[in-house]
Scaffold this motif. Structure first.
Motif, PDB file in Angstrom:
ATOM      1  N   GLY A 236       0.807  -1.211   0.000  1.00 49.82           N
ATOM      2  CA  GLY A 236       0.000   0.000   0.000  1.00 49.82           C
ATOM      3  C   GLY A 236       0.842   1.263   0.000  1.00 49.82           C
ATOM      4  N   VAL A 237       1.885   1.285   0.817  1.00 49.78           N
ATOM      5  CA  VAL A 237       2.751   2.465   0.864  1.00 49.78           C
ATOM      6  C   VAL A 237       3.532   2.613  -0.441  1.00 49.78           C
ATOM      7  CG1 VAL A 237       4.770   3.498   1.999  1.00 49.78           C
ATOM      8  CG2 VAL A 237       2.938   2.492   3.369  1.00 49.78           C
ATOM      9  N   ILE A 238       4.083   1.512  -0.950  1.00 52.54           N
ATOM     10  CA  ILE A 238       4.836   1.593  -2.208  1.00 52.54           C
ATOM     11  C   ILE A 238       3.936   2.059  -3.347  1.00 52.54           C
ATOM     12  CG2 ILE A 238       6.099   0.274  -3.943  1.00 52.54           C
ATOM     13  CD1 ILE A 238       7.774   0.592  -1.504  1.00 52.54           C
ATOM     14  N   ALA A 239       2.731   1.488  -3.450  1.00 57.11           N
ATOM     15  CA  ALA A 239       1.827   1.874  -4.529  1.00 57.11           C
ATOM     16  C   ALA A 239       1.399   3.330  -4.420  1.00 57.11           C
ATOM     17  CB  ALA A 239       0.601   0.959  -4.540  1.00 57.11           C
ATOM     18  N   THR A 240       1.185   3.808  -3.199  1.00 62.25           N
ATOM     19  CA  THR A 240       0.817   5.215  -3.003  1.00 62.25           C
ATOM     20  C   THR A 240       1.950   6.127  -3.442  1.00 62.25           C
ATOM     21  OG1 THR A 240      -0.572   4.592  -1.120  1.00 62.25           O
ATOM     22  CG2 THR A 240       0.015   6.909  -1.323  1.00 62.25           C
ATOM     23  N   ALA A 241       3.161   5.766  -3.076  1.00 60.84           N
ATOM     24  CA  ALA A 241       4.324   6.572  -3.465  1.00 60.84           C
ATOM     25  C   ALA A 241       4.523   6.545  -4.975  1.00 60.84           C
ATOM     26  CB  ALA A 241       5.567   6.051  -2.750  1.00 60.84           C
ATOM     27  N   LEU A 242       4.348   5.374  -5.585  1.00 57.56           N
ATOM     28  CA  LEU A 242       4.464   5.292  -7.041  1.00 57.56           C
ATOM     29  C   LEU A 242       3.386   6.128  -7.725  1.00 57.56           C
ATOM     30  CD1 LEU A 242       5.243   1.492  -7.498  1.00 57.56           C
ATOM     31  CD2 LEU A 242       6.789   3.396  -7.980  1.00 57.56           C
ATOM     32  N   ALA A 243       2.192   6.156  -7.134  1.00 56.80           N
ATOM     33  CA  ALA A 243       1.108   6.959  -7.702  1.00 56.80           C
ATOM     34  C   ALA A 243       1.499   8.431  -7.743  1.00 56.80           C
ATOM     35  CB  ALA A 243      -0.163   6.764  -6.881  1.00 56.80           C
ATOM     36  N   ALA A 244       2.142   8.907  -6.673  1.00 49.86           N
ATOM     37  CA  ALA A 244       2.600  10.301  -6.660  1.00 49.86           C
ATOM     38  C   ALA A 244       3.692  10.527  -7.694  1.00 49.86           C
ATOM     39  CB  ALA A 244       3.094  10.666  -5.259  1.00 49.86           C
ATOM     40  N   MET A 245       4.556   9.534  -7.880  1.00 52.50           N
ATOM     41  CA  MET A 245       5.653   9.694  -8.838  1.00 52.50           C
ATOM     42  C   MET A 245       5.153   9.739 -10.279  1.00 52.50           C
ATOM     43  SD  MET A 245       8.491   9.986  -7.136  1.00 52.50           S
ATOM     44  CE  MET A 245       9.851   9.511  -8.210  1.00 52.50           C
ATOM     45  N   VAL A 246       4.219   8.846 -10.633  1.00 50.82           N
ATOM     46  CA  VAL A 246       3.791   8.806 -12.032  1.00 50.82           C
ATOM     47  C   VAL A 246       2.935  10.005 -12.399  1.00 50.82           C
ATOM     48  CG1 VAL A 246       3.930   6.292 -12.151  1.00 50.82           C
ATOM     49  CG2 VAL A 246       1.748   7.364 -11.594  1.00 50.82           C
ATOM     50  N   THR A 247       2.279  10.614 -11.421  1.00 51.42           N
ATOM     51  CA  THR A 247       1.477  11.810 -11.705  1.00 51.42           C
ATOM     52  C   THR A 247       2.246  13.093 -11.447  1.00 51.42           C
ATOM     53  OG1 THR A 247       0.556  11.804  -9.463  1.00 51.42           O
ATOM     54  CG2 THR A 247      -0.685  10.620 -11.163  1.00 51.42           C
ATOM     55  N   GLY A 248       3.369  12.986 -10.745  1.00 53.12           N
ATOM     56  CA  GLY A 248       4.156  14.178 -10.434  1.00 53.12           C
ATOM     57  C   GLY A 248       3.527  15.053  -9.382  1.00 53.12           C
ATOM     58  N   ASP A 249       2.636  14.480  -8.551  1.00 53.79           N
ATOM     59  CA  ASP A 249       1.898  15.270  -7.574  1.00 53.79           C
ATOM     60  C   ASP A 249       1.484  14.381  -6.413  1.00 53.79           C
ATOM     61  OD1 ASP A 249       0.347  17.522  -6.539  1.00 53.79           O
ATOM     62  OD2 ASP A 249      -1.441  16.458  -7.254  1.00 53.79           O
ATOM     63  N   ASP A 250       1.526  14.926  -5.199  1.00 51.86           N
ATOM     64  CA  ASP A 250       1.121  14.156  -4.031  1.00 51.86           C
ATOM     65  C   ASP A 250      -0.304  14.482  -3.583  1.00 51.86           C
ATOM     66  OD1 ASP A 250       1.564  16.174  -1.365  1.00 51.86           O
ATOM     67  OD2 ASP A 250       2.722  16.664  -3.146  1.00 51.86           O
ATOM     68  N   GLY A 251      -1.044  15.221  -4.364  1.00 51.33           N
ATOM     69  CA  GLY A 251      -2.426  15.534  -4.013  1.00 51.33           C
ATOM     70  C   GLY A 251      -3.318  14.312  -4.074  1.00 51.33           C
ATOM     71  N   ALA A 252      -4.431  14.342  -3.325  1.00 44.20           N
ATOM     72  CA  ALA A 252      -5.315  13.182  -3.213  1.00 44.20           C
ATOM     73  C   ALA A 252      -5.852  12.722  -4.565  1.00 44.20           C
ATOM     74  CB  ALA A 252      -6.472  13.510  -2.271  1.00 44.20           C
TER      75      ALA A 252
END
Length: 230
Positions: free
Chosen positions: A171-187
């Protein structure tokens, strides 16, 4: 393909430090939401820390910590370390969720051993709600492999069970990857990226492996410790 920014990869030698890789921009067929993050990924967790399921909660906390340490050792997310804010899902739930809002949490990982009630997403908003029970294969979190159990015990030598640790790690890795591929940490970006990182043809199972694939312009399918998700 989604935008990849700030990707850092390890040099493939045992003694090397993380080496910055120039950000790459790739075309995408997925419409991205407007960025709302502040550059610092904050992940809240709702795991049982008291009561009959406390052993599972402790394993999930340890799994999340193992993931965050792995991410931070390789450059963090968008150049910043991941922040984890743990709360007790078996305690005062409303107070816990209110504290996430006070801490400007971007995403909340929900206990792998329980389903999310219909009213919870509104209570978590504006953070993204990411239920870990969606990562459970077979319906029940399983004990970690021997190798991963050793990593969990480094994070918490007092663990009495390991079930749920792998789901929290993924869950943590996937969340971090989600921020990386979108270039944003917003919800909104995390919710979009949470799906995107499992849609590509290039399978990866760890943070470093996924970063390397992203730096090469690949679309990833993160399978992690829990395997392919439906």
């Amino acid at each position: 393909m989604a935008l990849v920014t700030g990707v850092l990869v390890l040099a493939l030698t045992a003694c090397s430090d993380p080496v910055p890789v120039a950000p790459s921009v790739s075309p995408t067929n997925t419409a991205l939401p407007a960025p709302t993050g502040d550059g610092l990924l904050r992940i809240g967790t709702m795991f049982p820390m008291t009561g009959d399921l406390a052993a599972s909660g402790a394993a999930q906390v340890a799994g999340a910590q193992v993931a965050a340490r792995e991410i931070d050792s390789q450059g963090g997310v968008l150049g910043q370390p991941v922040q984890l804010i743990h709360r007790n899902s078996a305690g005062d739930e409303q107070a816990a969720l209110a504290s996430f809002a006070d801490r400007a949490v971007d995403a909340v990982l929900w206990d792998a051993g329980s389903a999310v009630r219909p009213e919870v997403p509104a209570s978590v908003a504006p953070a993204a709600l990411l239920p870990l029970n969606g990562l459970v294969n077979g319906g029940t979190p399983l004990a970690a492999s021997e190798e991963f159990a050793k990593r969990l015990l480094v994070a918490d030598p007092g663990l009495t069970a390991t079930a749920g640790g792998a789901e929290a790690y993924d869950g943590v890795i996937a969340t971090a990857l989600a921020a990386m591929v979108t270039g944003d940490d917003g919800a909104g970006s995390i919710e979009t990226g949470w799906v995107t990182v499992r849609e590509g043809p290039t399978v990866c199972t760890s943070w470093g492996e996924c970063l390397l694939a992203l730096s090469e312009g690949q679309q990833i399918e993160y399978q992690g410790l829990t395997g392919r998700q439906s």
